[in-house]
Design an enzyme around this catalytic site. Structure first.
Site, short mmCIF file in Angstrom:
data_model
loop_
_atom_site.label_atom_id
_atom_site.label_comp_id
_atom_site.label_asym_id
_atom_site.label_seq_id
_atom_site.Cartn_x
_atom_site.Cartn_y
_atom_site.Cartn_z
N ASP A 127 11.67 36.33 -8.55
CA ASP A 127 11.33 35.18 -9.43
C ASP A 127 9.82 35.04 -9.64
OD1 ASP A 127 14.02 34.70 -9.40
OD2 ASP A 127 13.94 32.90 -8.17
N MET A 169 17.63 35.90 -14.10
CA MET A 169 17.37 35.08 -12.91
C MET A 169 16.03 34.34 -13.03
SD MET A 169 18.86 36.94 -9.55
CE MET A 169 20.62 36.95 -9.22
#
Ligand code: F6P
Length: 346
Positions: A127, A169
């Site tokens: 991330d 994501m």
């Protein structure tokens, strides 16, 4: 001989094994012994360990995942968790611990360090939302995977005159969606940091068609904020219980958007949720190098007893930053990167 423990916590990320290899190799040159802790903080609660010796690490440079295994266990949510962590470190004669992870794992490391434990961190998360470092281990590989997926989706979208919505994501931060949107030529990028109205998204898609493009690609972060016609939030949130760090399981915003976009525009629309494919497989050369540099520096920090720090990439240089700086706030997508993606909307 001094002895250090190594653990990997949170979601796995390509490059973790390369960092483990670098730690073991560097430690050997300093005559430091390394013990692997299995399954993140869980291994320190249950005394689950494995030897990490030079003969076991040769193949780790290019192997995805983490040979140590990982979990989302939070010792601060377990009865006498921090006490148990201390006990396991002592019973295994460990002089220091290297904890590799994202905001949750490094957050626990920062707290334990503040309570007096000799800990060094290593930043990883696909991330890329851990602060005080420009990039974290795994982000670059995930970005390549998503970009390739977008390239593949483009050719089929073009063949069928379709709108393709790709779910990427990114729970609280849109780094992966925005960078992949730029690299993969997205016509719109939806992220948590910059909310988008459904109406504006549909207008972007119409603009795209008006300039003669027969298909559209939308990159949507799983945690994106999209506002419906009546001000309602269109999101990924599932019914699944929250994890030990309070995170809900995300997934499905692309499906929801597909139905709404289809209804509002009439365009043939499909959704693809890339899911865990983004975290799997071999790390890119960049991640192998970053992980190697971070692993080497982490051992040097232990050697110099500079605990409470982690290696970081700052201004193109590997440096060391306090763990508390890394977790003081979440590193969210900057307006500059979002605006770069925005130039190509519609
Ligand atoms: O590694 C971070 C992350 O990839 C988030 O983007 C995502 O929401 C989460 O992990 C998924 O984790 P799990 O493997 O627990 O489903």
């Amino acid at each position: 001989m001094p002895r250090i423990g190594v653990l990997t916590g949170g979601g796995d990320a390509p490059g973790l094994n390369a960092a483990i290899r670098a730690i073991v190799r560097t430690a050997a040159t300093h005559k430091i012994d390394v013990l692997g802790i299995r399954l993140g903080w869980k291994g320190l609660l249950t005394n689950d360990t494995m030897p990490l010796t030079l003969d076991r690490i040769d193949e780790l440079l290019y192997r995805g995942g983490t040979v140590l295994g990982t979990s989302r266990t939070n010792p601060y949510k377990e009865k006498d968790g921090p006490g148990q962590v201390r006990k396991t470190l002592a019973s295994n004669h460990l002089d220091a611990l290297i904890a590799m992870g994202g905001e949750d794992t490094i957050g626990v490391a920062a707290k334990l360090f503040a309570e007096g434990l000799p800990i060094v961190g290593v930043p990883k998360t696909i991330d890329n939302d851990l602060d005080a470092t420009q990039f974290t281990i795994g982000f670059h590989t995930a970005l390549d995977i998503v970009t390739e997926a977008m390239d593949r989706l483009r050719t089929t979208a073009e063949s069928h005159d379709r709108v393709m919505i790709v779910e990427i994501m990114g729970r609280h931060a849109g780094w992966l969606a925005a960078y992949a949107g730029i690299a993969g030529g997205a016509d719109a990028v939806l992220v948590p940091e910059f909310p988008t109205k459904l109406q504006d998204l549909c207008n972007i898609l119409r603009k795209c068609r008006d300039r003669g493009k027969n298909y559209c690609l939308i990159a949507v972060a799983e945690g994106a904020e999209v506002i419906g016609e009546n001000g309602e939030k269109i999101s990924s949130q599932s019914e699944a219980p929250v994890d030990a760090f309070g995170h809900v399981q995300l997934g499905g915003i692309a499906d929801r958007l597909k139905d709404l976009v289809k209804k509002k525009t009439g365009y043939d629309t499909r959704s693809t949720i890339l899911g865990h494919v983004q975290r799997g497989g071999s790390p890119t050369a960049f991640d192998r190098i970053l992980a190697t540099a971070f692993g080497v520096r982490a051992v040097e920090l232990v050697k110099k007893k500079e605990f409470g720090k982690m290696p970081a990439l700052v201004g193109g240089q590997i440096t060391a930053v306090p763990l508390s700086d890394a977790v003081a706030r979440l590193k969210t997508l900057t307006p500059e990167v979002y605006q770069l993606a925005q130039v190509f909307f519609g």
